[in-house]
Scaffold this motif. Structure first.
Motif, PDB file in Angstrom:
ATOM      1  N   ALA A  19      37.990 -26.653 -22.724  1.00 19.49           N
ATOM      2  CA  ALA A  19      37.760 -27.969 -23.326  1.00 19.49           C
ATOM      3  C   ALA A  19      38.851 -28.952 -22.906  1.00 19.49           C
ATOM      4  CB  ALA A  19      37.710 -27.849 -24.854  1.00 19.49           C
ATOM      5  N   GLU A  20      40.089 -28.507 -22.907  1.00 14.71           N
ATOM      6  CA  GLU A  20      41.197 -29.377 -22.495  1.00 14.71           C
ATOM      7  C   GLU A  20      41.064 -29.777 -21.032  1.00 14.71           C
ATOM      8  OE1 GLU A  20      44.639 -31.598 -22.721  1.00 14.71           O
ATOM      9  OE2 GLU A  20      43.553 -30.658 -24.357  1.00 14.71           O
ATOM     10  N   ARG A  21      40.752 -28.809 -20.171  1.00 18.05           N
ATOM     11  CA  ARG A  21      40.600 -29.104 -18.743  1.00 18.05           C
ATOM     12  C   ARG A  21      39.425 -30.043 -18.502  1.00 18.05           C
ATOM     13  NH1 ARG A  21      43.992 -29.399 -15.119  1.00 18.05           N
ATOM     14  NH2 ARG A  21      44.764 -27.355 -15.621  1.00 18.05           N
ATOM     15  N   MET A  22      38.301 -29.795 -19.176  1.00 20.21           N
ATOM     16  CA  MET A  22      37.135 -30.674 -19.026  1.00 20.21           C
ATOM     17  C   MET A  22      37.473 -32.102 -19.458  1.00 20.21           C
ATOM     18  SD  MET A  22      33.966 -28.315 -20.388  1.00 20.21           S
ATOM     19  CE  MET A  22      32.972 -29.733 -20.720  1.00 20.21           C
ATOM     20  N   TYR A  23      38.176 -32.227 -20.576  1.00 17.34           N
ATOM     21  CA  TYR A  23      38.540 -33.542 -21.094  1.00 17.34           C
ATOM     22  C   TYR A  23      39.419 -34.291 -20.089  1.00 17.34           C
ATOM     23  CZ  TYR A  23      39.607 -36.992 -24.697  1.00 17.34           C
ATOM     24  OH  TYR A  23      39.708 -38.147 -25.412  1.00 17.34           O
ATOM     25  N   GLN A  24      40.391 -33.588 -19.524  1.00 16.94           N
ATOM     26  CA  GLN A  24      41.278 -34.211 -18.549  1.00 16.94           C
ATOM     27  C   GLN A  24      40.515 -34.655 -17.305  1.00 16.94           C
ATOM     28  OE1 GLN A  24      44.214 -31.182 -17.895  1.00 16.94           O
ATOM     29  NE2 GLN A  24      45.359 -31.688 -19.750  1.00 16.94           N
ATOM     30  N   VAL A  25      39.670 -33.784 -16.773  1.00 13.72           N
ATOM     31  CA  VAL A  25      38.923 -34.104 -15.552  1.00 13.72           C
ATOM     32  C   VAL A  25      37.960 -35.262 -15.790  1.00 13.72           C
ATOM     33  CG1 VAL A  25      37.187 -33.191 -13.947  1.00 13.72           C
ATOM     34  CG2 VAL A  25      39.184 -31.816 -14.533  1.00 13.72           C
ATOM     35  N   ILE A  26      37.257 -35.236 -16.909  1.00 16.18           N
ATOM     36  CA  ILE A  26      36.299 -36.315 -17.203  1.00 16.18           C
ATOM     37  C   ILE A  26      37.022 -37.648 -17.335  1.00 16.18           C
ATOM     38  CG2 ILE A  26      34.689 -37.192 -18.942  1.00 16.18           C
ATOM     39  CD1 ILE A  26      33.888 -34.251 -19.454  1.00 16.18           C
ATOM     40  N   LEU A  27      38.179 -37.657 -17.996  1.00 10.67           N
ATOM     41  CA  LEU A  27      38.913 -38.916 -18.154  1.00 10.67           C
ATOM     42  C   LEU A  27      39.464 -39.439 -16.827  1.00 10.67           C
ATOM     43  CD1 LEU A  27      40.830 -38.585 -21.527  1.00 10.67           C
ATOM     44  CD2 LEU A  27      38.730 -39.812 -21.024  1.00 10.67           C
ATOM     45  N   ILE A  29      38.157 -38.848 -13.812  1.00  9.30           N
ATOM     46  CA  ILE A  29      36.992 -39.342 -13.052  1.00  9.30           C
ATOM     47  C   ILE A  29      36.503 -40.666 -13.632  1.00  9.30           C
ATOM     48  CG2 ILE A  29      34.574 -38.861 -12.502  1.00  9.30           C
ATOM     49  CD1 ILE A  29      35.386 -35.898 -12.237  1.00  9.30           C
ATOM     50  N   ALA A  30      36.456 -40.766 -14.948  1.00  6.92           N
ATOM     51  CA  ALA A  30      36.033 -42.021 -15.588  1.00  6.92           C
ATOM     52  C   ALA A  30      36.998 -43.142 -15.252  1.00  6.92           C
ATOM     53  CB  ALA A  30      35.933 -41.839 -17.101  1.00  6.92           C
ATOM     54  N   GLY A  31      38.284 -42.844 -15.198  1.00  8.73           N
ATOM     55  CA  GLY A  31      39.268 -43.860 -14.841  1.00  8.73           C
ATOM     56  C   GLY A  31      39.102 -44.351 -13.417  1.00  8.73           C
ATOM     57  N   ILE A  32      38.847 -43.424 -12.500  1.00  8.02           N
ATOM     58  CA  ILE A  32      38.642 -43.810 -11.095  1.00  8.02           C
ATOM     59  C   ILE A  32      37.387 -44.651 -10.945  1.00  8.02           C
ATOM     60  CG2 ILE A  32      38.125 -42.904  -8.796  1.00  8.02           C
ATOM     61  CD1 ILE A  32      39.973 -40.521  -9.523  1.00  8.02           C
ATOM     62  N   ILE A  33      36.288 -44.197 -11.559  1.00  2.36           N
ATOM     63  CA  ILE A  33      35.030 -44.952 -11.479  1.00  2.36           C
ATOM     64  C   ILE A  33      35.189 -46.317 -12.150  1.00  2.36           C
ATOM     65  CG2 ILE A  33      32.622 -44.997 -12.241  1.00  2.36           C
ATOM     66  CD1 ILE A  33      32.612 -41.937 -11.878  1.00  2.36           C
ATOM     67  N   ALA A  34      35.872 -46.359 -13.288  1.00  6.76           N
ATOM     68  CA  ALA A  34      36.070 -47.627 -14.001  1.00  6.76           C
ATOM     69  C   ALA A  34      36.911 -48.590 -13.163  1.00  6.76           C
ATOM     70  CB  ALA A  34      36.738 -47.375 -15.350  1.00  6.76           C
ATOM     71  N   PHE A  35      37.949 -48.068 -12.518  1.00  7.40           N
ATOM     72  CA  PHE A  35      38.780 -48.937 -11.681  1.00  7.40           C
ATOM     73  C   PHE A  35      37.970 -49.507 -10.525  1.00  7.40           C
ATOM     74  CE2 PHE A  35      41.438 -49.509  -7.920  1.00  7.40           C
ATOM     75  CZ  PHE A  35      42.307 -50.481  -8.392  1.00  7.40           C
ATOM     76  N   CYS A  53      32.700 -45.692 -21.795  1.00  9.88           N
ATOM     77  CA  CYS A  53      31.561 -44.759 -21.665  1.00  9.88           C
ATOM     78  C   CYS A  53      32.037 -43.375 -21.245  1.00  9.88           C
ATOM     79  CB  CYS A  53      30.550 -45.300 -20.662  1.00  9.88           C
ATOM     80  SG  CYS A  53      29.672 -46.752 -21.249  1.00  9.88           S
ATOM     81  N   GLY A  54      33.027 -43.316 -20.343  1.00 11.17           N
ATOM     82  CA  GLY A  54      33.582 -42.026 -19.934  1.00 11.17           C
ATOM     83  C   GLY A  54      34.258 -41.308 -21.079  1.00 11.17           C
ATOM     84  N   VAL A  55      34.977 -42.044 -21.911  1.00 13.64           N
ATOM     85  CA  VAL A  55      35.636 -41.437 -23.075  1.00 13.64           C
ATOM     86  C   VAL A  55      34.599 -40.900 -24.051  1.00 13.64           C
ATOM     87  CG1 VAL A  55      37.054 -41.931 -25.108  1.00 13.64           C
ATOM     88  CG2 VAL A  55      37.757 -42.771 -22.871  1.00 13.64           C
ATOM     89  N   ILE A  56      33.520 -41.649 -24.254  1.00 15.63           N
ATOM     90  CA  ILE A  56      32.461 -41.199 -25.169  1.00 15.63           C
ATOM     91  C   ILE A  56      31.811 -39.921 -24.645  1.00 15.63           C
ATOM     92  CG2 ILE A  56      30.168 -41.800 -26.072  1.00 15.63           C
ATOM     93  CD1 ILE A  56      31.218 -44.713 -26.272  1.00 15.63           C
ATOM     94  N   VAL A  57      31.547 -39.873 -23.339  1.00 18.05           N
ATOM     95  CA  VAL A  57      30.973 -38.654 -22.742  1.00 18.05           C
ATOM     96  C   VAL A  57      31.928 -37.483 -22.912  1.00 18.05           C
ATOM     97  CG1 VAL A  57      30.337 -37.580 -20.539  1.00 18.05           C
ATOM     98  CG2 VAL A  57      29.476 -39.843 -21.109  1.00 18.05           C
ATOM     99  N   ALA A  58      33.221 -37.712 -22.680  1.00 18.09           N
ATOM    100  CA  ALA A  58      34.207 -36.640 -22.822  1.00 18.09           C
ATOM    101  C   ALA A  58      34.274 -36.135 -24.257  1.00 18.09           C
ATOM    102  CB  ALA A  58      35.588 -37.133 -22.373  1.00 18.09           C
TER     103      ALA A  58
END
Length: 112
Positions: A19-27, A29-35, A53-58
Motif C-alpha cells: 500500500a505504501e509503495r503503491m501510494y508513492q508511485v501513484i503520487l 506519476i500523478a505529479g509528473i502528469i499534472a506538471f 484526481c491522482g491523490v483521490i485515485v491513490a
C-alpha cells in the motif's frame, strides 16, 4: 476491522508495504502528469485538478483494507503459560504487583 471489504482479516505487513509503495508511485506519476498537463496548457488550475484526481485515485486504491492487502496473514504464536517468566512478565497486573522488586532491593541497599 476494516470497512467491510475484507473477510474480517486485517492488513498484513506485506500488504502495508504494498500500500505504501503503491501510494508513492501513484503520487509521483500523478505529479509528473499534472506538471506536464499544467505546462502544456499554461494553467496552474489544470495542474492542481490533475494532481488532485491522482491523490483521490491513490486514496481509493490504498487506504481501504482491500483483500489484495491480505494475501500473507501473520500467524502469531500463542502465549506459553508454562513459561517460567509468565507470572512476572506477561500476566496482566503482575508487573504492578511485583513492581520492580529488584529496583526496591537496590534502593534499600543504597539507604543503608
Amino acid at each position: 476491522r476494516g470497512v467491510g471489504f475484507t473477510t474480517g482479516r486485517t492488513m498484513d505487513f506485506r500488504g502495508q508495504k504494498l500500500a505504501e509503495r503503491m501510494y508513492q508511485v501513484i503520487l509521483v506519476i500523478a505529479g509528473i502528469i499534472a506538471f506536464l498537463a499544467g505546462y502544456l496548457s499554461g494553467s496552474f488550475d489544470t495542474m492542481s485538478y490533475v494532481f488532485t484526481c491522482g491523490v483521490i485515485v491513490a486514496v481509493i486504491l490504498c487506504v481501504p483494507d482491500w483483500n489484495y492487502f491480505n494475501q500473507h496473514p501473520v500467524k502469531w504464536l500463542p502465549i506459553d503459560e508454562d513459561h517460567p517468566d509468565w507470572e512476572t512478565k506477561y500476566k496482566p497486573g503482575a508487573t504492578e504487583a511485583k513492581g520492580g522488586a529488584k529496583g526496591g532491593k537496590q534502593e534499600s541497599k543504597k539507604k543503608r
